[in-house]
Design an enzyme around this catalytic site. Structure first.
Site, PDB file in Angstrom:
ATOM      1  CB  SER A 116      27.644  -7.764  38.787  1.00 17.84           C
ATOM      2  OG  SER A 116      28.793  -7.913  39.615  1.00 17.84           O
ATOM      3  CE1 TYR A 147      28.290  -2.420  38.438  1.00 19.25           C
ATOM      4  CE2 TYR A 147      29.130  -3.873  40.152  1.00 19.25           C
ATOM      5  CZ  TYR A 147      28.791  -3.647  38.829  1.00 19.25           C
ATOM      6  OH  TYR A 147      28.947  -4.646  37.907  1.00 19.25           O
TER       7      TYR A 147
END
Length: 241
Positions: free
Chosen positions: A135, A148
């Protein structure tokens, strides 16, 4: 009858980028080993030459067994799209510690389990490609992305290390980092502030399609084996950060 193209393994293949990748690789003629939580969803994709298995990537033995089942039908896995992951967003101090464990086990250990199940054979064959889906949050810090984002920084770090160790054996290890993408992840965010932050960003700049990410992954894989796109970041044009 064994397919003429090599086997591609995709984790988290039931939704989002995993599903789009399965469809893109299938359209390009590749046999597939599809792993996900729900077997009915994987089989419902209706893709030819596919071995569909319900596997939790946290279970290393189950991953190894799945590789064996897929390879018994279609030969060695030549490409891994290491996509399975969760996006439980929150600040550290606001997050249920149980979510930390899920994030670490799925986004970190799950990635390692899948890599480890394939790397020795790829190294021996001197051929193969591992594509880890990370990501943009693995390169930049965002509010509510504390743990995360940390797991995605891990994915970048382990990809870089593996790339350097596998390069002398002609095996490619690639990291793909999508920005805001049209995914069904808001339902996994139990923190309302995190969900609002993510939605506001999506509303402001838009979101790319999982198909765009999948086509990028396919393009990277189809480059000659002696060519590697080491890191790819793909975002909406309007995503400035």
């Amino acid at each position: 009858m064994m397919a003429t193209k090599p086997l591609v393994m995709i984790t988290g293949a039931g939704t989002g980028i995993g599903k789009a990748s399965a469809q893109a690789f299938s359209k390009a003629g590749y046999p597939l080993l599809l792993l996900g939580r729900r077997l009915d969803v994987l089989e419902g994709l209706g893709l030819p030459d596919s071995v569909c298995l319900s596997v939790d990537v946290r279970d290393r033995e189950a991953v190894v067994a799945a590789v064996g089942k897929g390879e018994a039908v279609h030969g060695p896995v030549d490409c891994l799209v290491n996509n399975a992951g969760i996006a439980a967003l929150s600040r550290v101090e606001e997050q249920d510690p149980a979510e930390w464990r899920d994030l670490l086990d799925i986004n970190c250990l799950g990635v390692l389990n899948c890599m480890h199940s394939l790397m020795p054979a790829m190294k021996e064959r001197r051929h193969g490609t591992i594509i880890n889906i990370s990501s943009i949050a693995g390169r930049k810090s965002y509010p509510y992305h504390d743990v995360y984002g940390g797991t995605k920084y891990f994915v970048h770090g382990v990809t870089e290390g593996a790339r350097r160790s596998m390069a002398p054996h002609d095996v490619r290890v690639i990291v793909v980092s999508p920005g805001l993408t049209e995914l069904e992840i808001s339902g996994t965010m139990h923190n309302a502030n995190a969900r609002d932050f993510w939605q506001a960003g999506k509303d402001a700049v838009g979101a790319i399609s999982p198909d765009d990410v999948a086509n990028t992954i396919l393009f990277a894989y189809q480059m000659p084996q002696n060519v590697i796109l080491q890191e790819l970041t793909i975002t909406p044009t309007r995503q400035e950060y």
